[in-house]
Design an enzyme around this catalytic site. Structure first.
Site, short mmCIF file in Angstrom:
data_model
loop_
_atom_site.label_atom_id
_atom_site.label_comp_id
_atom_site.label_asym_id
_atom_site.label_seq_id
_atom_site.Cartn_x
_atom_site.Cartn_y
_atom_site.Cartn_z
N CYS A 19 -2.79 5.19 -8.97
CA CYS A 19 -3.12 6.03 -7.82
C CYS A 19 -3.91 7.29 -8.16
CB CYS A 19 -1.86 6.40 -7.03
SG CYS A 19 -0.55 7.11 -8.03
N HIS B 72 1.68 10.60 -4.01
CA HIS B 72 0.60 10.02 -3.26
C HIS B 72 -0.55 11.01 -3.22
CE1 HIS B 72 -1.49 7.47 -0.67
NE2 HIS B 72 -1.40 8.21 0.40
#
Lengths: 296, 326
Positions: free
Chosen positions: B92, B167
């Site tokens: 990510c 995130h």
């Protein structure tokens, strides 16, 4: 009922007993110094005897029919604990190894099991002084990897219902598992040993030990090695995470190969306590060779 | 099978030093810095500033966002810029960086990154995401900064402690509008256009990000902001010389102070990165040997056992080790 070590004693080793606490599944070690003896009795049957070494009285004398019993390690304990189990009954007898060194525990256990299966079983003893032979492979018995040991004369482990169930599962599955669920028994963690609180006074009082660390520092540090750099490293989250990782890996008991690269015997890879013992032994040896050193 | 075992992408720390090292490997003359404030002065100090990265971790068990997450944005399925889906969780951070870099015009890059970006032209976000995560060279660059596999615990079936699931969302200007690139969303999100006057796109970015932060209940979110900006070091020296020649003492001192801080920060990053790449097992062993030689090891082990015992008792008292039966 007195018994003596006769010519028919097949094997004997120091061990204590442990008992289930009434009304519970907690098993507690009894401190009495004893020995397990396997003998061929006059009745032609195999006897599993527990003798009290202080009183010289045999307080347990069990007759064992071939293949009826097994002598297996209680995994998930921090004691060097073994259980004698019978397929013909629910009887369980718990014992803990009392020899000062655990190096031969598995050797004794394997031989006991061999004899329990077949009294004619040829005993197998490793050659003394050879580190690899005193660490039998993990699959030798149905017990598994983690071998963690307290100081020899210290009893005090407790197997909870979960641990006994877990042991059951292991024995039924008949194989090794690498599951390293955390033992509910207190055992030292490297994370609590390699703390700045323990290491900083070491560097202050023994500055000559600091350069021994330099070869093990990262090779691409943006500054030259020094005591300050070592301090920064031991405080760093990266180092602390590495200690926690190594601690976890060591608990699996599978690091025999890795520890040999560190110049330690293979059994040092069986767990935290064997690892620390091996480190101490090597340190003592090196101190002696260097002509001794002041210890605080 | 863990994310790492399946994909080969290891989990890395989300630290400016880690990002900046990755940028260096990619041949990109940018750095990533922590951003502690969105006020105009802080942002002005970091110019030229190319993108803001908002990284956050859910703390409370919140419901997942279904829409764009901010009322002022809309999905732009026809986005012509570079947008890739996150197909591997462990990747990510690198994916967010690429979503930013792929939209910076005239960015100098190393040859591999240049090829990757142009190869993926015209691809849909999902395919682009797959292309990125299949790039071995990129995965290796990404993995450089996680602990070396000599002490990787993957093969030992150890219980994994729950890892922080961060995130990443990138905010940057593309073709006159502020865009939000979130690898877990189906499309790029277009926020409003901005005027080049004053702070330009940063003004809109500030509003959007602050509005977003305010939608979360207090204390439910752990977040950080990162700034992707030009590396100031190459030009600092020449600016200092200019100030000296112009006799501008104040500016000269200010720039020198900036240079000192910047160098100290780089040294700290280099130090931390060298620790990240290093196999510490030898050092652990050497430290234990030093303790053993000075007679301190058995005492430390005894104290550690006590500490563990106390910890277990405390956990039991808190009911975390409940017996399953009775």
């Amino acid at each position: 009922m007195p018994a003596s070590v006769t010519n028919d004693t097949l094997l004997a080793f120091k061990a204590g007993r442990a008992f289930r606490r009434d009304g519970s599944n907690i098993v507690e070690a009894d401190p009495a110094k004893g020995a397990i003896l396997l003998t061929n009795g006059d009745d032609g049957l195999l006897h599993f005897i527990w003798k009290n070494r202080e009183t010289d009285v045999s307080e347990e004398d069990l007759i064992i029919f071939p293949t009826d019993a097994t002598f297996t390690k209680v995994d998930q304990s921090n004691g060097r604990v073994y259980v004698l189990k019978f397929s013909s009954s629910n009887q369980r007898h718990f014992f803990w190894m009392q020899d000062a060194s655990s190096a031969r525990d598995d050797e004794f256990a394997n031989n006991v099991n061999g004899v329990l299966q077949d009294p004619e079983h040829p005993l197998q003893w490793g050659t003394s002084g050879s580190s690899s032979s005193s660490a039998p492979p993990a699959q030798a018995s149905s017990s598994t990897t983690t071998s963690t040991t307290p100081a020899a004369a210290t009893p005090g482990f407790q197997a909870t219902p979960e641990q006994l169930d877990y042991l059951q599962t292991l024995l039924r599955a008949g194989g090794a598992t690498t599951g390293a669920a955390e033992a509910a028994i207190p055992e030292a963690s490297l994370v609590d040993i390699l703390t700045p609180a323990n290491l900083t006074p070491l560097f202050t009082n023994h500055p000559e030990l600091v350069p021994t660390l330099f070869p093990y520092l990262p090779p691409d540090l943006p500054m030259p090695p020094s005591a300050e750099v070592v301090q920064r490293i031991i405080h760093s989250p990266q180092f602390r995470a590495a200690v926690a990782s190594f601690d976890q890996a060591l608990r699996t008991g599978l690091l025999g190969n890795l520890v040999r690269q560190l110049g330690l015997p293979e059994e040092a890879g069986l767990g935290i306590a064997p690892f620390l013992r091996a480190v101490q032994a090597k340190a003592d040896r090196e101190n002696r060779e260097a002509g001794g050193m002041d210890t605080d | 099978m863990s994310d790492e075992e399946q994909s080969g992408w290891q989990l890395t720390e989300s630290d400016p030093g880690v990002f900046t090292e990755l940028l260096k490997t990619l041949g990109v003359p940018l750095i990533v810095d922590d951003l502690y404030s969105l006020d105009s002065d802080s942002l002005a100090n970091l110019q030229p500033l190319h993108a803001l990265i908002f990284l956050f971790k859910w703390v409370a068990s919140g419901d997942s966002e279904s829409g764009p997450g901010s009322s002022s944005g809309t999905y732009d399925p026809d986005f012509q810029g570079f947008f890739a889906h996150q197909v591997v969780n462990n990747a990510c951070a690198t994916l967010a960086v690429l979503n930013a870099l792929g939209n910076i015009p005239s960015l100098p890059t190393g040859p591999q990154l240049g090829e990757l970006v142009s190869f993926s032209t015209g691809m849909d976000p999902q395919t682009r995401g797959l292309v990125i995560t299949s790039a071995d060279w990129l995965r290796e660059a990404h993995n450089t900064l996680s602990p070396p596999s000599a002490i990787s615990l993957e093969g030992l079936n150890l219980p994994r402690k729950s890892e922080d699931a961060y995130h990443f969302v990138v905010y940057l200007p593309v073709m006159g509008a502020l865009y939000e690139l979130d690898g877990l969303k189906p499309h790029a999100v277009r926020h409003s256009a901005y005027s080049e006057d004053g702070e330009g796109w940063l003004k809109v970015a500030r509003e959007v990000i602050e509005a977003r932060i305010n939608t979360y209940p207090m204390g439910s979110l752990e977040f950080s902001l990162l700034a992707l900006r030009d590396d100031p070091l190459p030009t600092l020296q020449s600016k200092i010389q200019e100030a000296q020649q112009a006799g501008n003492r104040e500016l000269e001192h200010e720039l020198l102070s900036t240079l000192t801080n910047e160098n100290a920060k780089r040294e700290r990053w280099a130090f931390e990165n060298s620790l990240r790449k290093h196999n510490h097992v030898g050092l652990v062993h050497a430290l234990l040997m030093a303790m053993a030689k000075s007679g301190k090891l058995s005492e430390a082990e005894a104290k550690a056992k006590e500490a563990m015992k106390t910890r277990i008792e405390q956990r039991k008292a808190r009911g975390e080790d409940m017996d399953e039966d009775d």
